[in-house]
Scaffold this active site. Sequence first.
Site, mmCIF file in Angstrom:
data_model
loop_
_atom_site.group_PDB
_atom_site.id
_atom_site.type_symbol
_atom_site.label_atom_id
_atom_site.label_comp_id
_atom_site.label_asym_id
_atom_site.label_seq_id
_atom_site.Cartn_x
_atom_site.Cartn_y
_atom_site.Cartn_z
ATOM 1 N N GLY A 278 0.812 -1.047 0.063
ATOM 2 C CA GLY A 278 0.037 0.012 -0.037
ATOM 3 C C GLY A 278 0.832 1.223 0.117
ATOM 4 O O GLY A 278 0.828 1.998 -0.962
ATOM 5 N N GLY A 279 1.873 1.304 0.974
ATOM 6 C CA GLY A 279 2.764 2.440 1.259
ATOM 7 C C GLY A 279 4.046 1.875 1.630
ATOM 8 O O GLY A 279 3.860 1.253 2.441
ATOM 9 N N MET A 280 4.976 2.689 1.542
ATOM 10 C CA MET A 280 6.097 2.436 2.584
ATOM 11 C C MET A 280 6.858 4.146 2.574
ATOM 12 O O MET A 280 6.956 4.775 1.813
ATOM 13 C CB MET A 280 7.271 1.904 1.473
ATOM 14 C CG MET A 280 8.723 1.704 2.301
ATOM 15 S SD MET A 280 8.381 0.543 4.040
ATOM 16 C CE MET A 280 9.683 1.529 4.700
ATOM 17 N N GLU A 281 6.948 4.191 4.041
ATOM 18 C CA GLU A 281 7.221 5.674 4.568
ATOM 19 C C GLU A 281 8.669 6.126 4.384
ATOM 20 O O GLU A 281 9.333 6.716 5.225
ATOM 21 C CB GLU A 281 6.840 5.421 5.970
ATOM 22 C CG GLU A 281 7.891 4.864 6.688
ATOM 23 C CD GLU A 281 7.250 3.310 7.077
ATOM 24 O OE1 GLU A 281 6.273 2.609 6.306
ATOM 25 O OE2 GLU A 281 7.874 2.709 8.035
ATOM 26 N N ASN A 282 9.170 5.977 3.233
ATOM 27 C CA ASN A 282 10.521 6.125 2.769
ATOM 28 C C ASN A 282 10.764 7.870 3.199
ATOM 29 O O ASN A 282 9.671 8.503 2.652
ATOM 30 C CB ASN A 282 11.040 5.912 1.645
ATOM 31 C CG ASN A 282 11.202 4.688 1.316
ATOM 32 O OD1 ASN A 282 11.409 3.770 2.089
ATOM 33 N ND2 ASN A 282 10.523 4.184 0.270
ATOM 34 N N HIS A 305 -1.325 7.948 7.015
ATOM 35 C CA HIS A 305 -0.526 7.006 7.832
ATOM 36 C C HIS A 305 0.929 7.214 7.527
ATOM 37 O O HIS A 305 1.852 7.255 8.448
ATOM 38 C CB HIS A 305 -0.825 5.650 7.397
ATOM 39 C CG HIS A 305 -0.192 4.302 7.926
ATOM 40 N ND1 HIS A 305 -0.951 3.671 9.297
ATOM 41 C CD2 HIS A 305 1.121 3.895 7.656
ATOM 42 C CE1 HIS A 305 0.288 3.076 9.678
ATOM 43 N NE2 HIS A 305 1.098 2.799 8.855
ATOM 44 N N GLU A 306 1.391 7.259 6.412
ATOM 45 C CA GLU A 306 2.666 7.332 5.757
ATOM 46 C C GLU A 306 3.227 8.528 6.495
ATOM 47 O O GLU A 306 4.356 8.711 6.808
ATOM 48 C CB GLU A 306 2.655 7.175 4.287
ATOM 49 C CG GLU A 306 2.299 5.941 3.719
ATOM 50 C CD GLU A 306 2.672 4.787 4.542
ATOM 51 O OE1 GLU A 306 3.556 4.499 4.889
ATOM 52 O OE2 GLU A 306 2.011 3.429 4.296
ATOM 53 N N HIS A 309 4.436 8.633 9.718
ATOM 54 C CA HIS A 309 5.545 7.880 10.160
ATOM 55 C C HIS A 309 6.790 8.917 10.114
ATOM 56 O O HIS A 309 7.918 8.399 10.756
ATOM 57 C CB HIS A 309 5.868 6.684 8.961
ATOM 58 C CG HIS A 309 5.199 5.574 9.265
ATOM 59 N ND1 HIS A 309 5.559 4.742 10.448
ATOM 60 C CD2 HIS A 309 4.537 4.660 8.497
ATOM 61 C CE1 HIS A 309 5.014 3.479 10.488
ATOM 62 N NE2 HIS A 309 4.367 3.537 9.393
ATOM 63 N N GLU A 328 4.413 0.987 14.271
ATOM 64 C CA GLU A 328 3.187 0.814 13.651
ATOM 65 C C GLU A 328 2.104 1.217 14.618
ATOM 66 O O GLU A 328 1.117 1.921 14.269
ATOM 67 C CB GLU A 328 3.196 -0.245 13.282
ATOM 68 C CG GLU A 328 4.085 -0.805 12.029
ATOM 69 C CD GLU A 328 4.059 0.403 10.697
ATOM 70 O OE1 GLU A 328 2.931 0.947 10.553
ATOM 71 O OE2 GLU A 328 4.786 0.326 10.111
ATOM 72 N N ASP A 386 10.687 -10.266 8.579
ATOM 73 C CA ASP A 386 9.313 -10.198 7.789
ATOM 74 C C ASP A 386 8.335 -11.465 7.695
ATOM 75 O O ASP A 386 7.014 -11.009 7.666
ATOM 76 C CB ASP A 386 10.056 -10.151 6.007
ATOM 77 C CG ASP A 386 10.196 -8.662 5.819
ATOM 78 O OD1 ASP A 386 9.942 -7.826 6.543
ATOM 79 O OD2 ASP A 386 11.019 -8.629 4.731
ATOM 80 N N TYR A 394 0.093 -3.419 14.527
ATOM 81 C CA TYR A 394 -0.776 -2.072 13.780
ATOM 82 C C TYR A 394 -1.752 -2.025 15.147
ATOM 83 O O TYR A 394 -1.974 -0.809 15.581
ATOM 84 C CB TYR A 394 -1.221 -2.646 12.421
ATOM 85 C CG TYR A 394 -0.110 -2.369 11.556
ATOM 86 C CD1 TYR A 394 -0.045 -1.538 11.022
ATOM 87 C CD2 TYR A 394 0.605 -3.435 11.495
ATOM 88 C CE1 TYR A 394 1.070 -1.080 9.755
ATOM 89 C CE2 TYR A 394 1.570 -3.459 10.135
ATOM 90 C CZ TYR A 394 1.882 -2.406 9.485
ATOM 91 O OH TYR A 394 2.658 -2.495 8.673
HETATM 92 ZN ZN LIG Z 1 2.999 1.897 8.969
#
Ligand SMILES: [Zn+2]
Length: 598
Positions: A278-282, A305-306, A309, A328, A386, A394
Amino acid sequence: MEKSLKLHSDLAEDVATSSSFRQFKIKHFHLDLSVDFEKRTLRGTETLQLKCIQDSQSELLLDIHPSLSMQEVSYCRSEDDSDSVKVEFITRNFTSYGTTLVVKFPAPCKIEEQFRVVVKFLASDGPGVCWLDPEQTAGKAKPYVFTQGQAVLNRSFFPCFDTPAIKSTYSAAVKVPDGFTAVMSASKGEHRMADNTFLFTMEQPIPSYLVALAVGDLVSAEVGPRTRVWTEPCLLQAAKQEYDGVIEEFLVVGEKLFGPYVWGRYDVLFMPPSFPFGGMENPCLTFVTPCLLAGDRSLADVIVHEICHSWFGNLVTNANWGDFWLNEGFTMYAQRRVCREIYGEAITSLEAATGRALLRQHMDNTGEDHPLNKLRVKIKPGVDPDDTYNETPYEKGFCFVSYLAHLAGDQSHFDAFLKAYIDKFKFRSVMAEDALEFFLEYFPDLKKKGVDMIKGLEFDSWLNVPGWPPYLPDLSAGKSLMKPAEQLSELWAAEVLDMASIKKTNIQAWKTNQAVYFLEKIIEKSPLPRGETEVHTACVPCTVEWIRGDQGFGHRDLQCHLPSAPCQRPQLRQEDPCLCAIIGAEHEIQSLVSLTLA
Ligand SMILES: [Zn+2]
């Protein structure tokens, strides 16, 4: 000079790294990369600026991966390269998900000694470096490559101390073929036209898993004073329309609640459709699925959400992956706190109820006593972090943070605590002990009352006892939105189908999360008593019509729940296909979708 704050995390163990991160400090590292799409390789030279922090070290250990081939390592004690010497190195087995690069020094390093190590390497098709054929992109014309570091994948991108326990700044120069653009999780970037090289600097220290790169046919558009959307050209208009002027409001509310946004820019990269998360908070550059381009701004909570982070996870980071709930759980709380400010209590409670239903499903599937249903997961040596990924950090994490807020009483007191927590631990990595001790220090009256020891609600039990959260925040503000979804699910599950009432339900008027909540309720009730065929024949067509819309593109947000697309929900981002994740293995709805998509 002030002695830096002593934390439990200073001694945190991380079984997922074999690096010598307690013997050396990485002050900064630079990556020189050259991208070759034909050979699917990143040719790299990495320069690590190191300081010895434990006396008499004869070797340096870095995390790598079998897909990363080492070509040459040199060692240099001066600022320039004048005394650079090639040094011996070997590769040692570590686990199924990584190996160790052992660099031998000409003479043992003394404490406080500073030096550089330069590693020449070739990264290929490793688990953290994802090469896409043109057909896997939105434009279908050019290939694409992106990296995904979390949790322990960046060791297949470049040699590193691959642990969230330590942080450093980095810089990079990425040479790409003509017609391609590189972007990175960096606070500064520029394009050197002469050799089509993109230069990046990340001025804030970050853990290795947040270093991220994407190279493709990329263009961008401004959508706010510090925000740009990056996409392939064919998605740019949609991305601009969906997020123009929206993201700044999220950032402003985040800053009001949690303190300054320290990263400078906040850009969003809409990935090709095959992006599996869905998303990665880089940091500075969130990577998100193009499913978020719903056309109606209904999926913006993923961006919220991102963004959250930026404080929880990126600024204050879990020191090892066993405390992932610190990243999370706090972010889920922060996301819902921001959403409450912007969208109100009812819709935020509804969204939180869909999260709670996911946690219920997860615990039903695994059994409540499963060791992964503890907030603090004991990751055994050799186990890939992982593989411990699930809903608990979460949603149970959200419940625990909500419980802390409940103990604090007044919302404004807890808001102030969150701000102070960020300020105290910014740019550091923490363990649960650090966070919880600070909570009790911040609220001395609660400490005096012994709130960490209330029977059944001990902080220690929250962390170490598996199972359903012992406290659930009140979501009754969402009741008016949940009720119609619950009623329809009951009608679907009834022994005798009441078609007149089913047809009367006006699902067209529903919010996206009402439909998600409805689907989750159906899973809770499945298998449905009348058997799938009859229920489907009776109930499904109108629902599916609605999901698919007139041209099949109606509610694209719900299309994200269809099997070909990745999921909108960050909680589920590592599940694929998405439908299996949200709907579970229950075949009622699966066959619903496969029937109607055929
Ligand atoms: Zn997250």
